[in-house]
Design a protein around this motif. Sequence first.
Motif, PDB file in Angstrom:
ATOM      1  N   LEU A 281      17.433  28.366   1.061  1.00 44.79           N
ATOM      2  CA  LEU A 281      16.856  28.580   2.387  1.00 44.79           C
ATOM      3  C   LEU A 281      16.828  27.288   3.206  1.00 44.79           C
ATOM      4  N   VAL A 282      16.419  26.181   2.576  1.00 42.91           N
ATOM      5  CA  VAL A 282      16.183  24.944   3.318  1.00 42.91           C
ATOM      6  C   VAL A 282      17.473  24.140   3.526  1.00 42.91           C
ATOM      7  N   ALA A 283      18.319  24.058   2.505  1.00 44.77           N
ATOM      8  CA  ALA A 283      19.510  23.202   2.594  1.00 44.77           C
ATOM      9  C   ALA A 283      20.400  23.546   3.799  1.00 44.77           C
ATOM     10  N   PRO A 284      20.677  24.822   4.094  1.00 45.22           N
ATOM     11  CA  PRO A 284      21.520  25.112   5.278  1.00 45.22           C
ATOM     12  C   PRO A 284      20.881  24.661   6.588  1.00 45.22           C
ATOM     13  N   HIS A 285      19.546  24.750   6.688  1.00 46.46           N
ATOM     14  CA  HIS A 285      18.892  24.308   7.925  1.00 46.46           C
ATOM     15  C   HIS A 285      19.010  22.792   8.096  1.00 46.46           C
ATOM     16  N   LEU A 286      18.863  22.064   7.003  1.00 43.63           N
ATOM     17  CA  LEU A 286      19.046  20.614   7.084  1.00 43.63           C
ATOM     18  C   LEU A 286      20.473  20.281   7.534  1.00 43.63           C
ATOM     19  N   ALA A 287      21.431  20.969   6.933  1.00 41.08           N
ATOM     20  CA  ALA A 287      22.830  20.706   7.281  1.00 41.08           C
ATOM     21  C   ALA A 287      23.127  21.098   8.728  1.00 41.08           C
ATOM     22  N   ARG A 288      22.598  22.234   9.154  1.00 44.71           N
ATOM     23  CA  ARG A 288      22.833  22.700  10.534  1.00 44.71           C
ATOM     24  C   ARG A 288      22.229  21.736  11.543  1.00 44.71           C
ATOM     25  N   MET A 289      21.091  21.169  11.210  1.00 45.34           N
ATOM     26  CA  MET A 289      20.455  20.210  12.111  1.00 45.34           C
ATOM     27  C   MET A 289      21.316  18.961  12.282  1.00 45.34           C
ATOM     28  N   LEU A 290      22.090  18.634  11.247  1.00 42.24           N
ATOM     29  CA  LEU A 290      22.873  17.395  11.276  1.00 42.24           C
ATOM     30  C   LEU A 290      24.264  17.585  11.870  1.00 42.24           C
ATOM     31  N   VAL A 291      24.902  18.738  11.636  1.00 44.85           N
ATOM     32  CA  VAL A 291      26.304  18.884  12.068  1.00 44.85           C
ATOM     33  C   VAL A 291      26.566  20.126  12.905  1.00 44.85           C
ATOM     34  N   GLY A 292      25.564  20.969  13.129  1.00 43.48           N
ATOM     35  CA  GLY A 292      25.783  22.137  13.970  1.00 43.48           C
ATOM     36  C   GLY A 292      26.390  23.312  13.220  1.00 43.48           C
ATOM     37  N   GLU A 293      27.019  24.216  13.971  1.00 51.88           N
ATOM     38  CA  GLU A 293      27.450  25.501  13.418  1.00 51.88           C
ATOM     39  C   GLU A 293      28.902  25.531  12.941  1.00 51.88           C
ATOM     40  N   ASP A 294      29.662  24.478  13.155  1.00 49.35           N
ATOM     41  CA  ASP A 294      31.056  24.469  12.711  1.00 49.35           C
ATOM     42  C   ASP A 294      31.113  24.606  11.189  1.00 49.35           C
ATOM     43  N   GLN A 295      31.627  25.746  10.720  1.00 49.65           N
ATOM     44  CA  GLN A 295      31.597  26.035   9.282  1.00 49.65           C
ATOM     45  C   GLN A 295      32.427  25.048   8.468  1.00 49.65           C
ATOM     46  N   ARG A 296      33.390  24.402   9.090  1.00 51.13           N
ATOM     47  CA  ARG A 296      34.193  23.418   8.355  1.00 51.13           C
ATOM     48  C   ARG A 296      33.338  22.250   7.883  1.00 51.13           C
ATOM     49  N   LEU A 297      32.273  21.947   8.650  1.00 44.98           N
ATOM     50  CA  LEU A 297      31.368  20.865   8.267  1.00 44.98           C
ATOM     51  C   LEU A 297      30.058  21.398   7.686  1.00 44.98           C
ATOM     52  N   LEU A 298      29.610  22.548   8.198  1.00 43.46           N
ATOM     53  CA  LEU A 298      28.314  23.084   7.756  1.00 43.46           C
ATOM     54  C   LEU A 298      28.325  23.450   6.273  1.00 43.46           C
ATOM     55  N   LEU A 299      29.381  24.101   5.819  1.00 47.26           N
ATOM     56  CA  LEU A 299      29.394  24.538   4.417  1.00 47.26           C
ATOM     57  C   LEU A 299      29.436  23.367   3.431  1.00 47.26           C
ATOM     58  N   PRO A 300      30.326  22.377   3.618  1.00 51.14           N
ATOM     59  CA  PRO A 300      30.271  21.244   2.666  1.00 51.14           C
ATOM     60  C   PRO A 300      28.976  20.464   2.744  1.00 51.14           C
ATOM     61  N   LEU A 301      28.418  20.309   3.979  1.00 50.25           N
ATOM     62  CA  LEU A 301      27.160  19.570   4.062  1.00 50.25           C
ATOM     63  C   LEU A 301      26.009  20.374   3.470  1.00 50.25           C
ATOM     64  N   SER A 302      26.054  21.698   3.570  1.00 50.96           N
ATOM     65  CA  SER A 302      25.037  22.516   2.901  1.00 50.96           C
ATOM     66  C   SER A 302      25.110  22.320   1.391  1.00 50.96           C
ATOM     67  N   ALA A 303      26.336  22.189   0.869  1.00 51.98           N
ATOM     68  CA  ALA A 303      26.485  21.907  -0.564  1.00 51.98           C
ATOM     69  C   ALA A 303      25.866  20.555  -0.914  1.00 51.98           C
ATOM     70  N   PHE A 304      26.116  19.549  -0.068  1.00 50.83           N
ATOM     71  CA  PHE A 304      25.566  18.217  -0.353  1.00 50.83           C
ATOM     72  C   PHE A 304      24.040  18.211  -0.263  1.00 50.83           C
ATOM     73  N   THR A 305      23.495  18.832   0.791  1.00 47.08           N
ATOM     74  CA  THR A 305      22.032  18.834   0.930  1.00 47.08           C
ATOM     75  C   THR A 305      21.377  19.683  -0.162  1.00 47.08           C
ATOM     76  N   GLY A 306      22.035  20.783  -0.559  1.00 52.11           N
ATOM     77  CA  GLY A 306      21.498  21.580  -1.656  1.00 52.11           C
ATOM     78  C   GLY A 306      21.472  20.787  -2.954  1.00 52.11           C
ATOM     79  N   ALA A 307      22.574  20.090  -3.235  1.00 55.51           N
ATOM     80  CA  ALA A 307      22.610  19.245  -4.435  1.00 55.51           C
ATOM     81  C   ALA A 307      21.568  18.143  -4.342  1.00 55.51           C
TER      82      ALA A 307
END
Length: 335
Positions: free
Chosen positions: A264-290
């Motif tokens: 729940l939280v990791a995608p919001h952190l990633a979205r706050m940092l890089v926006g909605e572009d899935q090319r960046l949002l998905l890898p950053l969600s992986a990093f913030t989740g880890a």
Amino acid sequence: MRRRLTVMVAVLLGLAGGTVADILVGPSFLAAGDVLGALFGAAGSLDPMARIIVHDIRLPMTLTAMTVGASLGVGGALMQTILGNPLASPYTLGFSAAAGLGAAIAILGGFSLPLLPFLGVPLAAFTTAALSALMVIAVARLRGISSETMILAGIAMLFLFQSLQSMVQYMASPEVLQEIVFWTFGSLLKATWTSVAVSGAILCAGTLLLLPDLWRLTALRLGDDRAASLGVNVESLRIRTFAIVALLTAGAVSFVGTIGFVGLVAPHLARMLVGEDQRLLLPLSAFTGAGLMIVASITSKLIAPGAVIPIGIVTAIVGVPFLLGLVLRQRRRFW
């Protein structure tokens, strides 16, 4: 784009530092020099005890935490994208509860595989999590694959599987009940090199399956009608992505137990940092989740020196301040 790439590199460096810190910390109180020597030293100069603790216990725990966090982070980002709901996550839509039911049934019935007995409980958890996804899709197809239908069906599955899990616990003997409850807490002490390999392979497979749909997922954030006008088959995309989320979630929680808040939280952190572009949002969600899992892992070892608190308990303690911080900042364009 350059700023967002810089942010990703910074997060990745922070994750690398946290990973080393997590390996250094543990209930056995090894000196930092012994741990680093076991990690990077020549084989002949190693303390055998330090080598066993680092290579056979701490490394699998840390790598499992990273793969689980990355899988849940990506799964949560995908859920929030295809359902257009900031509260969507693998946990809130019942996948984790379904995995818990499978594990509880396997523990109660003493299920194990003939040649690989240690995979019996993870396989049962994986099967019920996949079954939960199929049930949500089946219910949603009856009324059309809309985000509202899938959310309501997922919440229904959450309550159903939680109730069934409670029933199994009620029927269990005190010894079995204790084992079931410990599994549902979520613990990295169950991590092995097998869990690292299986969870990592599932994460890699899920990532590869997502690559062709990255632009379609970005288009979906503009709304169903606009995505359809760009040639996106919205219904097919939702089903396909939902199945991948189920795969990622089942691979993550089947070995370590129920883990909440990260998806729940990791995608919001990633979205706050890089926006909605899935090319960046998905890898950053992986990093913030880890990263969240690593922070929770370190915290679980520091709360009670000489012991390891189940990480499923600590993720809520770590995740709630992050979530409340995001809410209180009221950056509504990220919600």
